[in-house]
Write a protein that holds these residues in place. Structure first.
Motif, mmCIF file in Angstrom:
data_model
loop_
_atom_site.group_PDB
_atom_site.id
_atom_site.type_symbol
_atom_site.label_atom_id
_atom_site.label_comp_id
_atom_site.label_asym_id
_atom_site.label_seq_id
_atom_site.Cartn_x
_atom_site.Cartn_y
_atom_site.Cartn_z
ATOM 1 N N LEU A 242 -5.633 6.170 -0.982
ATOM 2 C CA LEU A 242 -5.104 6.705 0.272
ATOM 3 C C LEU A 242 -3.803 7.467 0.030
ATOM 4 O O LEU A 242 -3.577 8.539 0.596
ATOM 5 C CB LEU A 242 -4.865 5.565 1.265
ATOM 6 C CG LEU A 242 -6.104 4.800 1.753
ATOM 7 C CD1 LEU A 242 -5.679 3.597 2.585
ATOM 8 C CD2 LEU A 242 -7.024 5.703 2.560
ATOM 9 N N VAL A 243 -2.944 6.899 -0.829
ATOM 10 C CA VAL A 243 -1.673 7.539 -1.152
ATOM 11 C C VAL A 243 -1.912 8.862 -1.867
ATOM 12 O O VAL A 243 -1.284 9.885 -1.559
ATOM 13 C CB VAL A 243 -0.806 6.601 -2.016
ATOM 14 C CG1 VAL A 243 0.452 7.328 -2.500
ATOM 15 C CG2 VAL A 243 -0.431 5.345 -1.234
ATOM 16 N N ASP A 244 -2.835 8.862 -2.808
ATOM 17 C CA ASP A 244 -3.137 10.068 -3.571
ATOM 18 C C ASP A 244 -3.694 11.164 -2.668
ATOM 19 O O ASP A 244 -3.277 12.327 -2.738
ATOM 20 C CB ASP A 244 -4.137 9.727 -4.680
ATOM 21 C CG ASP A 244 -4.123 10.747 -5.804
ATOM 22 O OD1 ASP A 244 -3.101 11.436 -5.982
ATOM 23 O OD2 ASP A 244 -5.138 10.859 -6.510
ATOM 24 N N GLU A 245 -4.633 10.793 -1.811
ATOM 25 C CA GLU A 245 -5.262 11.772 -0.926
ATOM 26 C C GLU A 245 -4.281 12.316 0.109
ATOM 27 O O GLU A 245 -4.495 13.403 0.662
ATOM 28 C CB GLU A 245 -6.470 11.144 -0.234
ATOM 29 C CG GLU A 245 -7.633 10.873 -1.187
ATOM 30 C CD GLU A 245 -8.775 10.130 -0.529
ATOM 31 O OE1 GLU A 245 -8.609 9.666 0.625
ATOM 32 O OE2 GLU A 245 -9.840 9.994 -1.170
ATOM 33 N N ALA A 246 -3.213 11.569 0.359
ATOM 34 C CA ALA A 246 -2.181 12.045 1.294
ATOM 35 C C ALA A 246 -1.181 12.969 0.603
ATOM 36 O O ALA A 246 -0.188 13.392 1.216
ATOM 37 C CB ALA A 246 -1.455 10.860 1.918
ATOM 38 N N GLY A 247 -1.428 13.290 -0.665
ATOM 39 C CA GLY A 247 -0.588 14.236 -1.396
ATOM 40 C C GLY A 247 0.710 13.659 -1.912
ATOM 41 O O GLY A 247 1.682 14.396 -2.107
ATOM 42 N N CYS A 248 0.720 12.349 -2.176
ATOM 43 C CA CYS A 248 1.978 11.694 -2.549
ATOM 44 C C CYS A 248 2.151 11.452 -4.048
ATOM 45 O O CYS A 248 3.181 10.898 -4.458
ATOM 46 C CB CYS A 248 2.110 10.358 -1.818
ATOM 47 S SG CYS A 248 2.202 10.519 -0.024
ATOM 48 N N ARG A 249 1.205 11.807 -4.863
ATOM 49 C CA ARG A 249 1.372 11.622 -6.304
ATOM 50 C C ARG A 249 2.611 12.401 -6.781
ATOM 51 O O ARG A 249 2.749 13.593 -6.501
ATOM 52 C CB ARG A 249 0.122 12.085 -7.054
ATOM 53 C CG ARG A 249 0.168 11.803 -8.563
ATOM 54 C CD ARG A 249 -1.114 12.256 -9.234
ATOM 55 N NE ARG A 249 -2.276 11.490 -8.801
ATOM 56 C CZ ARG A 249 -2.695 10.356 -9.400
ATOM 57 N NH1 ARG A 249 -2.046 9.892 -10.452
ATOM 58 N NH2 ARG A 249 -3.763 9.723 -8.943
ATOM 59 N N ALA A 250 3.504 11.698 -7.477
ATOM 60 C CA ALA A 250 4.740 12.267 -8.020
ATOM 61 C C ALA A 250 5.756 12.643 -6.936
ATOM 62 O O ALA A 250 6.768 13.272 -7.238
ATOM 63 C CB ALA A 250 4.462 13.464 -8.916
ATOM 64 N N LEU A 251 5.511 12.278 -5.682
ATOM 65 C CA LEU A 251 6.481 12.517 -4.614
ATOM 66 C C LEU A 251 7.805 11.854 -4.985
ATOM 67 O O LEU A 251 7.821 10.743 -5.514
ATOM 68 C CB LEU A 251 5.949 11.938 -3.308
ATOM 69 C CG LEU A 251 6.659 12.312 -2.013
ATOM 70 C CD1 LEU A 251 6.466 13.788 -1.696
ATOM 71 C CD2 LEU A 251 6.129 11.451 -0.867
ATOM 72 N N ARG A 252 8.910 12.524 -4.676
ATOM 73 C CA ARG A 252 10.204 12.037 -5.164
ATOM 74 C C ARG A 252 11.287 12.149 -4.100
ATOM 75 O O ARG A 252 11.355 13.139 -3.367
ATOM 76 C CB ARG A 252 10.610 12.824 -6.406
ATOM 77 C CG ARG A 252 11.933 12.417 -7.026
ATOM 78 C CD ARG A 252 12.138 13.132 -8.351
ATOM 79 N NE ARG A 252 13.495 12.921 -8.865
ATOM 80 C CZ ARG A 252 13.935 13.410 -10.014
ATOM 81 N NH1 ARG A 252 13.131 14.149 -10.770
ATOM 82 N NH2 ARG A 252 15.172 13.172 -10.411
ATOM 83 N N ILE A 253 12.129 11.115 -4.026
ATOM 84 C CA ILE A 253 13.341 11.127 -3.217
ATOM 85 C C ILE A 253 14.466 10.629 -4.124
ATOM 86 O O ILE A 253 14.439 9.481 -4.581
ATOM 87 C CB ILE A 253 13.221 10.246 -1.973
ATOM 88 C CG1 ILE A 253 12.198 10.832 -1.005
ATOM 89 C CG2 ILE A 253 14.575 10.084 -1.287
ATOM 90 C CD1 ILE A 253 11.978 10.015 0.246
ATOM 91 N N GLY A 254 15.424 11.495 -4.396
ATOM 92 C CA GLY A 254 16.459 11.126 -5.357
ATOM 93 C C GLY A 254 15.814 10.787 -6.690
ATOM 94 O O GLY A 254 15.010 11.557 -7.219
ATOM 95 N N ASP A 255 16.146 9.630 -7.240
ATOM 96 C CA ASP A 255 15.548 9.190 -8.497
ATOM 97 C C ASP A 255 14.417 8.193 -8.282
ATOM 98 O O ASP A 255 13.993 7.512 -9.214
ATOM 99 C CB ASP A 255 16.615 8.568 -9.406
ATOM 100 C CG ASP A 255 17.049 9.533 -10.509
ATOM 101 O OD1 ASP A 255 16.609 10.698 -10.482
ATOM 102 O OD2 ASP A 255 17.816 9.119 -11.394
#
Length: 325
Positions: A242-255
C-alpha cells in the motif's frame, strides 16, 4: 524538555535499590532509531527482587514506561516523564531448556537467542523469533510475529511484577492476545516466560533459521537506524505494498526516509529527529488514505512528549506534502 530530578523525593527508600538509576538519561542511546529526548529517571534493576522492591516503593502517581531492546520504538523529542525501566540482559537474559519441548526465557533476552537455544535443543516452532528484532519482553507485550507465526501461539505462561511490586504468574489466556496486541493486566512488567514448541531435528531447524536470516537481510534494511516494521498489515493487504503504490518509496523528510529496500520501514539516514520520523510516518498514512482509502495503523510504539512547537498531527490534518522531498 527538562524534567525535575525525582531522586530527592525517594530519599527514604532509594538506598535499598541495587540496580542502575540515572536522572535525565539520554534514552536515544538505547533505541534503534537513535532519536528522542531524555528519560526523567532511567532504571535498570539488578534482578527481579530489585524490580519488585522499586515498584513497591515507587509512588503510584509516578508514570512507569518499560522498554526492551528499543527496536520497535520511537521516543519523541521532548522525552519521557516518570521512570523508564529497561531490563538488562545480564539479569533478565537467561534461557533454560525444559522438559516437554519447552523453553524458559528472561524478558531481556533477544528473540534470536531463544530461537537459537530451542533449535540447538531440537525444539521446533520457535525459529520464527529469529526474524523479530527485539527482546522477549517486547514480543510478549505486542504479540510479535513473522513468517506466519505469532508469539501467542507459543507462549504457555508468563511471570511479571505488578505496579504494586507483587510477583505474579499469568497464563496465555490471561493475556487475551490479538494481532500485534496483548490485553493482559495493566502495569505488569514481564520478567520471563515459558514457550512450547514441538520436537524437531536440530540441523533442519538451524537451516530454517539461516534461511530466515538470509531472507530478512536481503529484503529489509537490517543494518540501519530503523524501528522495524512501521505499520500493521490491514486485513487482506500488505502494508508495504500500500505504501509503495501510494508513491512513498524513498520519500524523505529531513534525514528520515522510507526505505527503498522495504517500504514498511522508516530509517534515520543520519541526523533525523523523532519529529522528522513521525511526520514522515503520518505523511505516508495520509498518502495511503488518499490513494487507497485505507487508514494504516502504527505498529511502532510512539511515546513521550513532543518538543515545544514540534507536535505531529495525525494524518497531518490534510497538510500532506509539507516538507516532503
Amino acid at each position: 524538555m527538562s524534567f525535575p530530578d525525582l531522586l530527592p523525593q525517594f530519599s527514604g527508600w532509594i538506598g535499598g535499590v541495587r540496580g542502575k538509576l540515572i536522572a535525565d538519561y539520554s534514552i536515544a542511546k538505547v533505541v534503534w532509531f537513535r532519536v528522542g529526548g531524555p528519560a526523567q529517571l532511567y532504571f535498570e534493576p539488578a534482578d527481579e527482587a530489585d524490580l519488585a522492591y522499586f515498584l513497591k516503593n515507587l509512588p503510584a502517581d509516578i508514570r512507569v514506561t518499560v522498554i526492551g531492546l528499543g527496536s520497535n520504538l520511537l521516543i519523541r523529542d521532548g522525552g519521557i516523564d516518570g521512570v523508564v525501566i529497561k531490563l538488562p540482559a545480564k539479569a533478565f537474559g537467561g534461557v533454560e531448556v525444559l522438559d516437554g519441548n519447552r523453553v524458559r526465557a528472561g524478558a531481556g533476552l533477544p528473540d534470536v537467542k531463544i530461537a537459537t537455544a530451542a533449535a540447538k535443543a531440537g525444539i521446533d516452532g520457535l525459529s520464527f523469533m529469529r526474524g523479530i528484532p527485539g527482546a522477549v519482553g517486547g514480543a510478549l507485550y505486542m504479540n510479535a510475529g513473522c513468517y506466519g507465526t505469532e508469539t501467542k501461539e507459543r507462549v504457555v505462561s508468563l511471570r511479571g511484577v505488578t505496579r504494586e511490586g507483587e510477583i505474579i504468574e499469568l497464563s496465555n489466556t490471561d493475556m487475551a492476545y490479538e494481532y500485534r496486541k496483548s490485553n493482559g493486566p495493566k502495569g505488569v512488567v514481564f520478567t520471563s516466560a515459558v514457550f512450547e514448541g514441538v520436537a524437531g531435528d536440530s540441523d533442519e531447524i538451524l537451516a530454517k533459521m539461516r534461511a530466515i536470516t538470509e531472507q530478512r537481510e536481503s529484503t529489509q534494511p537490517t543494518n540501519t537506524r530503523t524501528g522495524g516494521s512501521t505499520f500493521k498489515n490491514p486485513d487482506g493487504y500488505s502494508a508495504w505494498k500500500l505504501v509503495d503504490e501510494a508513491g512513498c518509496r524513498a520519500l524523505r523528510i529531513g534525514d528520515a526516509q522510507v526505505s527503498e529496500m522495504h517500504t514498511n520501514f522508516l530509517i534515520n539516514l543520519d541526523a533525523a529527529s523523532a519529529f522528522d520520523i513521525e511526520t514522515l510516518g503520518e505523511t505516508v498514512r495520509a498518502k495511503v488514505r488518499e490513494k487507497h482509502g485505507i487508514d494504516l495503523v502504527w505498529e511502532i510504539r510512539r511515546m513521550g512528549h513532543f518538543a515545544d512547537g514540534r507536535e505531529v498531527r495525525e494524518f497531518l490534518d490534510g497538510d500532506v506534502f509539507a516538507g516532503v522531498k
